[in-house]
Enzyme design. Sequence first.
Site: not given
Ligand code: NAP
Length: 473
Positions: A151, A227-228, A247, A281, A375
């Site tokens: 994002n 991430g999530s 985060e 987020c 979320e």
């Molecule tokens: P995501 O699906 O959790 O993916 C984040 C990253 O993790 C991607 O690079 C993904 O790779 C990788 N990943 C997936 N499965 C994994 C595993 N088993 N082991 C290690 N890495 C893995 O999140 P998203 O959909 O990209 O982002 C949205 C989420 O991020 C939301 O929940 C949002 O709130 C959160 N976020 C938090 C913040 C903060 O600062 N608190 C800021 C921004 C976003 P792939 O893409 O190849 O699956």
Amino acid sequence: MKKDLWIDGEFKNASSYMELKNPYNLELLAHIGSASQEDVLSAVNAAYQAKAKMAEMPAYERAEILEKVAHLLKTEREECAELIAVEAAKPLKAARAEVDRTIMTYTFAAHEARRIHGETVPMDGAPGGQGRLAFTIREPLGVIAAITPFNFPMNLVAHKVGPAIAAGNSVVLKPASQTPLSAYKIAEYFHSAGLPAGALNVITGSGNKIGDVLMKDNRIKMITFTGSPEVGSYIREHSGLKRVTLELGSNSALIVDDGVVLDSVIPRIVNGAFAYQGQVCISIQRIYVHENIFEGFVEKFVSETKNLKVGNPLEEDTDISAMISRGDVQRTKEWVGEALNNGAQLRVGGRAEDGIFQPTVLMNVPSSEKVSCEEVFAPVVSINRFTEMDEAINLVNDSKYGLQAGIFTNDIHKALKAAKKLEVGGVMINEIPTFRVDQMPYGGVKMSGMGREGIKYAVEEMTELKLISFKTE
Ligand code: NAP
């Protein structure tokens, strides 16, 4: 276009490639290298080989490299914004704002590189401690793995790579599969800026495959993840003794008290709810409005929402574009449908067309609905009423998340009470919870994560504190 993996200062062929499509029109953008286990290991190896060079590099040189990266981003601001717009469907206005913030983040990282320091320790405060001169220093951890979401593909990479390089570490970066192009762009900038080969490696491909290799490798000292919550918990459970910062997500809330002048705050609140399709987020997901101003608030909020321009992310006046995937559009449709079946009222939006979910305002949403308690990460906001401030604070805290919360009020006592009682990482008084500048400490409590970013704070997480004690007598 074909994008290879960036390992040890050069692009290397991958054994397979995956298609990257524009989420708005599904046009093919590139074929992106998909790292095998061997590729991941060779990236870790390159980072491991580079770690001594990084640890020895003087602070001013690390700072100069970061300053050069900031300068290259400034020079190619428009190109970078367009890259973000096409790979993430982020409207150009928001994509430009992200590039500007990325420039600030690397600039702050350059500042921090120059002022990493320890402190003297008064050893003689304890019996037996006298006759000693003691102080601490901060040393780089070594190899850091950074895993980032889709994002904010440039600025969230900067929040990891910036402090890691500032502190003298080397990095293996795994960006989100949907947004690899901006990460490869940053690798090229670091290379041009003179970062030694191997100090930053970028590998793309399946998150869980790459993640498992990174988590098992003992040469990696820290995993910094954004991430999530699901993936964050998995990483925490499988990383052994590695340092881990997480985060994660949230369902951020805002309180609007009686007496607030609505015309001055509504446009900002609408922006906080719908910017980048609500895929932020700290997007405003829940709004609690005092009953005395509830009807007026909803009316003005809905009318402002109707002014948002929905369309192509590359058009100058677009406010809202496609969600990151068609699957997320479908999920949002289902969650909104469930809320409506269970008593919520729809004031505007609720429809989906191709990849776009219309900005949606719901009223009187039961707190057990997914659009409220999970979320939603979509352009959907719930507005409910409250009578007493204590009740509003309890409603905000009735969440498994706790990233940031906001409150608009003219009453200093209520503001300070909220500041004390809200269970979040940051309280924004007379501001939306979506507010962030890149040097402030940022991170969550509960399921929103652990550890803090904001360069100075990330540098603390990315360094080891060492004590040195001289016996002088
Ligand atoms: P995501 O699906 O959790 O993916 C984040 C990253 O993790 C991607 O690079 C993904 O790779 C990788 N990943 C997936 N499965 C994994 C595993 N088993 N082991 C290690 N890495 C893995 O999140 P998203 O959909 O990209 O982002 C949205 C989420 O991020 C939301 O929940 C949002 O709130 C959160 N976020 C938090 C913040 C903060 O600062 N608190 C800021 C921004 C976003 P792939 O893409 O190849 O699956």
